[in-house]
Design an enzyme around this catalytic site. Structure first.
Site, PDB file in Angstrom:
ATOM      1  N   GLY A   1      -9.680  -2.250   3.561  1.00 32.09           N
ATOM      2  CA  GLY A   1     -10.348  -3.596   3.091  1.00 32.09           C
ATOM      3  C   GLY A   1     -12.125  -3.413   4.255  1.00 32.09           C
ATOM      4  O   GLY A   1     -11.611  -2.584   4.858  1.00 32.09           O
TER       5      GLY A   1
ATOM      6  N   CYS B   1      -5.632  -0.269   8.853  1.00 31.25           N
ATOM      7  CA  CYS B   1      -6.691  -0.334   9.098  1.00 31.25           C
ATOM      8  C   CYS B   1      -6.946  -1.585   8.635  1.00 31.25           C
ATOM      9  O   CYS B   1      -6.874  -2.904   9.939  1.00 31.25           O
ATOM     10  CB  CYS B   1      -7.504   0.544   7.917  1.00 31.25           C
ATOM     11  SG  CYS B   1      -9.290   0.241   8.673  1.00 31.25           S
ATOM     12  N   TYR B   2      -8.053  -2.257   7.455  1.00 28.53           N
ATOM     13  CA  TYR B   2      -7.973  -3.888   8.094  1.00 28.53           C
ATOM     14  C   TYR B   2      -6.525  -4.637   7.632  1.00 28.53           C
ATOM     15  O   TYR B   2      -7.050  -5.630   8.123  1.00 28.53           O
ATOM     16  CB  TYR B   2      -8.571  -3.909   6.206  1.00 28.53           C
ATOM     17  CG  TYR B   2      -9.631  -5.248   6.542  1.00 28.53           C
ATOM     18  CD1 TYR B   2     -10.062  -5.990   6.237  1.00 28.53           C
ATOM     19  CD2 TYR B   2      -8.487  -6.848   5.606  1.00 28.53           C
ATOM     20  CE1 TYR B   2     -11.011  -7.470   6.802  1.00 28.53           C
ATOM     21  CE2 TYR B   2      -8.619  -7.805   6.219  1.00 28.53           C
ATOM     22  CZ  TYR B   2      -9.963  -8.263   5.954  1.00 28.53           C
ATOM     23  OH  TYR B   2     -10.150  -9.797   6.715  1.00 28.53           O
TER      24      TYR B   2
ATOM     25  N   HIS C   1      -5.528   6.260   8.471  1.00 34.38           N
ATOM     26  CA  HIS C   1      -4.735   6.157   6.618  1.00 34.38           C
ATOM     27  C   HIS C   1      -3.924   6.560   6.551  1.00 34.38           C
ATOM     28  O   HIS C   1      -3.736   8.263   6.216  1.00 34.38           O
ATOM     29  CB  HIS C   1      -5.637   5.968   5.102  1.00 34.38           C
ATOM     30  CG  HIS C   1      -6.739   5.016   5.554  1.00 34.38           C
ATOM     31  ND1 HIS C   1      -6.604   3.922   4.869  1.00 34.38           N
ATOM     32  CD2 HIS C   1      -7.819   4.801   6.186  1.00 34.38           C
ATOM     33  CE1 HIS C   1      -7.597   2.589   5.090  1.00 34.38           C
ATOM     34  NE2 HIS C   1      -8.401   2.921   5.677  1.00 34.38           N
TER      35      HIS C   1
ATOM     36  N   ASP D   1       0.624   9.291 -23.597  1.00 30.16           N
ATOM     37  CA  ASP D   1       1.016   8.482 -23.426  1.00 30.16           C
ATOM     38  C   ASP D   1       2.001   7.538 -24.606  1.00 30.16           C
ATOM     39  O   ASP D   1       2.742   6.546 -24.307  1.00 30.16           O
ATOM     40  CB  ASP D   1       0.192   6.964 -22.831  1.00 30.16           C
ATOM     41  CG  ASP D   1      -0.705   7.595 -21.810  1.00 30.16           C
ATOM     42  OD1 ASP D   1       0.385   8.249 -21.068  1.00 30.16           O
ATOM     43  OD2 ASP D   1      -1.518   7.504 -21.523  1.00 30.16           O
TER      44      ASP D   1
ATOM     45  N   LYS E   1       0.441   7.977 -14.342  1.00 28.11           N
ATOM     46  CA  LYS E   1       0.799   9.034 -15.754  1.00 28.11           C
ATOM     47  C   LYS E   1       1.938   9.869 -15.110  1.00 28.11           C
ATOM     48  O   LYS E   1       2.607  10.238 -15.697  1.00 28.11           O
ATOM     49  CB  LYS E   1      -0.833   9.546 -15.234  1.00 28.11           C
ATOM     50  CG  LYS E   1      -0.975  11.242 -16.327  1.00 28.11           C
ATOM     51  CD  LYS E   1      -1.053  10.017 -17.527  1.00 28.11           C
ATOM     52  CE  LYS E   1      -1.485  11.410 -19.126  1.00 28.11           C
ATOM     53  NZ  LYS E   1      -2.147  10.308 -20.162  1.00 28.11           N
TER      54      LYS E   1
END
Ligand code: XMP
Length: 520
Positions: free
Chosen positions: A59, A86-87, A177, A234, A376
């Site tokens: 974040g 990370c954060y 990350h 979809d 998707k």
């Protein structure tokens, strides 16, 4: 819709740009996970969600700022594995008794190499084959003191605590990350984490199909359902899934606005009526749409006109279906993830998207959204499970306002007919060269001008067509697809020879940004 049962992992979102990628990586491992903003994760929520593991995302805030976001303390008291990224790593350390510092020249952005410590950690199985591992860093703050019970397992030049863990409690904290593709071994990292947490990989589309069918039956009972069919992946998957669940209680409405690709309306109607035996109303309203669009050249007015007519027309046909209580929509998971907003203000509207938002309330219908939990690529996998052909599943996206936004300036029937044919020739070329699946979206557009040319011995004064092809992951950004000159030359010749009324072909080189994918 009734919740479908499977092991669940909770991602607490602190607003990182790449939180969705964590979910993608996990879904690829057949692990079901959901992203929730940190503000919504209360003790009651946690008890109800009952996660088998928790991930704290990155974040943009600083843990050193007073009032900055925290995870509920109970996350660390549930007895489940927790991974902080990370954060997420920094708040985890701080909440468990460690310390975080800002700046001091230790910020790291971009590629870094982590080297292992002497100790072994189950989370790092398959890592450090060459004594170091490439990772992606993006941090200003850093952990300056680890929490009691934690040990160091990996360091980078600017992050002495790049990988730390309290192995006995299965708490893991990393500065980098692992979800981005610049951390090449990130998939293995997540695979290890979900294995430690005891996930069995029970999230498969075959299993999902059966559970979704059962859930639809429970929700709908013996009532009637309406589904708007556009011919896209979809809405098609939604319709076929519903048809498997409730058969004749489903009626689909296909609104043909006259802005579809060559032969598209016939193909959609044929597929759903003949192959699937689904009750389908083919609402041919092209005269209405093209009539209202006459003389309109402003892109936003075009979009709004089409959007409004679409709702009116859909409502008119839906009202004829007796006893309908539900409206089915192909809403996907990325549409329902609430994002953490730090700016507080609404983002700028670049284009008003055409959809049927607001329709269910207006018509007093309840919603059925069987794809709400899916990304998707999962919808495509579900489509294959339901027997849709690969050639259909892999079709490029097509926008709701259709060819209207590929015809800058005024729309006329003449221009639309030329555009349909040019597009069909272009797509045929791409398919013949085996390039279709490498391209995210390709289409032709007709430009609002005529130019002079020479064909045979005569002068021509005809339309110019632009061809566009882009690669993209999600349509948010896009790069131009690099065709060879040979391919482009052949395509130009074919379009001009095969489509009457075109004497010039442009190739659109613009990436997104600064362009958008569609021309309007
Ligand atoms: P842009 O042009 O905004 O397009 O870069 C990004 C992606 O969205 C599609 N698109 C739409 N899809 N309704 C849709 O369903 C719309 O109004 C619409 N406008 C653009 C576009 O085809 C591309 O895939």
């Amino acid at each position: 819709m009734t919740s479908i049962s499977h092991d669940r992992l909770l991602i607490i979102d602190f607003g990182s740009q790449v939180t969705q990628l964590i979910a993608r990586r996990l879904r690829e491992l057949s692990v079901y996970c959901e992203i929730h903003p940190y503000q919504n994760v209360t003790d009651a929520f946690l008890a109800d969600f009952a996660p088998k593991a928790v991930i704290l995302s990155g974040g943009p805030d600083s843990v050193t700022r007073e009032g900055s976001p925290r995870a509920p303390q109970s996350v660390f008291e549930m007895g489940v594995p927790v991974l902080g990224i990370c954060y997420g790593q920094q708040t985890m350390m701080e909440q468990l008794g460690g310390k975080v510092q800002s700046g001091h020249g230790t910020a790291e952005f971009g590629r870094a190499f982590v080297t292992p410590n002497a100790h072994k950690l189950d989370l790092l199985d398959g890592w450090f084959a060459n004594d170091k591992e490439q990772v992606w860093m993006s941090h200003g703050d850093h952990v300056s003191q680890i929490a009691p019970g934690f040990e160091v397992y990996g360091t980078s030049p600017n992050a002495p605590y790049a990988i730390t863990a309290d192995a006995s409690r299965h708490f893991y904290a990393v500065q980098f990350h692992p979800e981005v593709h610049h951390t090449p071994n990130g998939a293995k990292f997540y695979e290890n984490f979900v294995k430690i947490a005891g996930f069995t990989g029970d999230w498969t589309m075959a299993g999902y199909k059966d559970q979704a069918i059962a859930a639809i039956r429970e929700q709908v009972g013996d009532k009637q359902v309406i589904c708007g069919l556009s011919g896209g992946v979809d809405s098609s998957v939604t319709a076929i899934l519903l048809h498997e669940a409730i058969g004749d209680q489903l009626t689909c409405v296909f609104v043909d606005h006259g802005l579809l690709r060559l032969n598209e309306a016939e193909e959609v109607v044929k597929m759903f009526r003949d192959n699937y035996n689904i009750k389908l109303i083919h609402a041919d309203e092209s005269d209405l749409f093209l009539g209202e669009l006459e003389g309109v050249s402003d892109p936003e007015v075009k979009r709004k006109t089409i959007g409004k007519l679409f709702i009116d027309v859909f409502q008119k046909y839906a009202n004829e279906i007796e006893g309908a209580e539900f409206l089915a929509q192909g809403t996907l998971y990325p549409d329902v993830i609430e994002s953490v907003s730090f700016s507080g203000g609404p983002s700028v509207t670049i284009k008003s998207h055409h959809n049927v938002g607001g329709l269910p309330e207006k018509m007093g219908l309840k919603l059925v959204e069987p794809l709400r939990e899916l990304f998707k690529d999962e919808v495509r996998a579900l489509g294959l499970e339901l027997g849709l052909p690969q050639s259909f599943i892999g079709r490029h996206p097509f926008p709701g306002p259709g060819l209207a936004i590929r015809c800058p300036g005024e729309i006329t029937r003449e221009k639309l007919a030329i555009l349909q044919q040019a597009d069909a020739v272009y797509i045929d070329q791409i398919r013949k060269h085996g390039l279709y699946d490498e391209i995210w979206q390709a289409f032709a557009a007709i430009l609002p001008m005529k130019t002079v040319g020479v064909m045979g011995d005569g002068r021509t004064y005809d339309y110019a067509v632009a061809i566009r092809a882009v690669t993209s992951v999600d349509g948010m950004t896009a790069d131009t697809y690099p065709f060879t000159h040979e391919f482009m030359g052949e395509t130009m010749t074919r379009i001009i020879n095969e489509v009457k009324g075109v004497n010039r072909v442009f190739y659109d080189l613009t990436s997104k940004p600064p362009g958008t994918i569609e021309l309007e």
